[in-house]
Motif scaffolding. Structure first.
Motif, PDB file in Angstrom:
ATOM      1  N   CYS A 240       5.494   1.471   9.457  1.00  0.00           N
ATOM      2  CA  CYS A 240       6.494   2.363   8.855  1.00  0.00           C
ATOM      3  C   CYS A 240       7.928   1.874   9.040  1.00  0.00           C
TER       4      CYS A 240
ATOM      5  N   ALA B  29       0.836  -1.213   0.000  1.00  0.00           N
ATOM      6  CA  ALA B  29       0.000   0.000   0.000  1.00  0.00           C
ATOM      7  C   ALA B  29       0.864   1.254   0.000  1.00  0.00           C
ATOM      8  N   ASN B  30       0.423   2.289  -0.740  1.00  0.00           N
ATOM      9  CA  ASN B  30       1.122   3.566  -0.776  1.00  0.00           C
ATOM     10  C   ASN B  30       0.604   4.535   0.278  1.00  0.00           C
ATOM     11  N   THR B  31      -0.675   4.414   0.627  1.00  0.00           N
ATOM     12  CA  THR B  31      -1.295   5.327   1.591  1.00  0.00           C
ATOM     13  C   THR B  31      -2.159   4.530   2.547  1.00  0.00           C
ATOM     14  N   VAL B  32      -2.023   4.824   3.839  1.00  0.00           N
ATOM     15  CA  VAL B  32      -2.839   4.184   4.866  1.00  0.00           C
ATOM     16  C   VAL B  32      -3.461   5.286   5.720  1.00  0.00           C
ATOM     17  N   LEU B  33      -4.778   5.257   5.889  1.00  0.00           N
ATOM     18  CA  LEU B  33      -5.481   6.219   6.727  1.00  0.00           C
ATOM     19  C   LEU B  33      -5.731   5.580   8.084  1.00  0.00           C
TER      20      LEU B  33
END
Length: 211
Positions: free
Chosen positions: A205, A185-189
């Motif tokens: 991270c 995944a490139n973005t995690v909310l």
């Protein structure tokens, strides 16, 4: 965790097991039983064994590995950091501390006994149980996380999609599972900034290879 005492009964009524360095009877010795081999259970059992060397301590564990706290560092007055590692049962160094691998099936507070179904060679025994008498019982099995859908209600998720896309985060293994699922995944909310959220941020991270 919960702690139950059987202080109103005599040693003879409870059938106390005793322990001391010379393996001689000690009328004041207690048998303290801890259920659960997570961080809380292992720390509880080790502290009881350390603080009460004349007592006998039994740790009831369902898994073949124990959760051990290592590399403890104090960050502030009220905050510490530490690592959690899996250790074999043999890593427990206290002579008055023993491990029984099994699953608790029943508890009788009136008689101060537990009924445990043991594991033999990693296989749970279907026709054998062991009764353990205790003077003090410490229950350290944690809690079941709430889920958006009831896993017992198949009508809520007839195709089993929920288990494929959802992870209930409650321990190091579930965090690693989520980290693997989000590896590309490139973005995690992430909503929330509590302790579990910060642990999750660190796990997502941190790159072990780069340190």
């Amino acid at each position: 965790g919960a702690i139950l005492d059987a202080t109103e009964k005599s040693a003879e009524e409870r059938g106390r097991g005793t322990y001391d360095a010379d393996d001689s009877p000690d009328e004041d010795a207690w048998h303290r039983v801890v259920v659960g081999a997570g961080v809380a259970g292992v720390c509880c059992a080790e502290e009881l064994a350390r603080l009460r060397p004349s007592d006998r301590v039994t740790l009831v564990a369902a898994d073949d590995a124990l959760k051990a706290v290592t590399n403890v560092e104090r960050v502030t007055r009220n905050l510490e950091t530490f690592d959690v590692q899996n250790r074999p049962h043999s890593a427990l160094a206290y002579p008055n501390l023993a491990v029984v691998r099994g699953v608790v099936e029943a508890c009788d507070p009136g008689a101060s006994t537990l009924v445990v179904r043991p594991f033999i060679n990693s296989t749970i025994q279907s026709n054998a149980t062991e009764t353990i008498a205790y003077d003090q019982l410490c229950v350290c099995v944690g809690a079941e996380p709430r889920r958006a859908l009831d896993p017992c209600d198949r009508s809520a998720d007839p195709h089993g999609v929920y288990d494929e896309v959802a992870v209930a985060v409650r321990d190091t293994e579930s965090v690693e599972d989520l980290r693997e699922r989000l590896g590309d995944a490139n973005t995690v909310l992430l909503v929330g900034d509590g302790g579990i959220a910060m642990e999750l941020v660190h796990a997502l991270c941190w790159d072990d290879e780069e340190g």
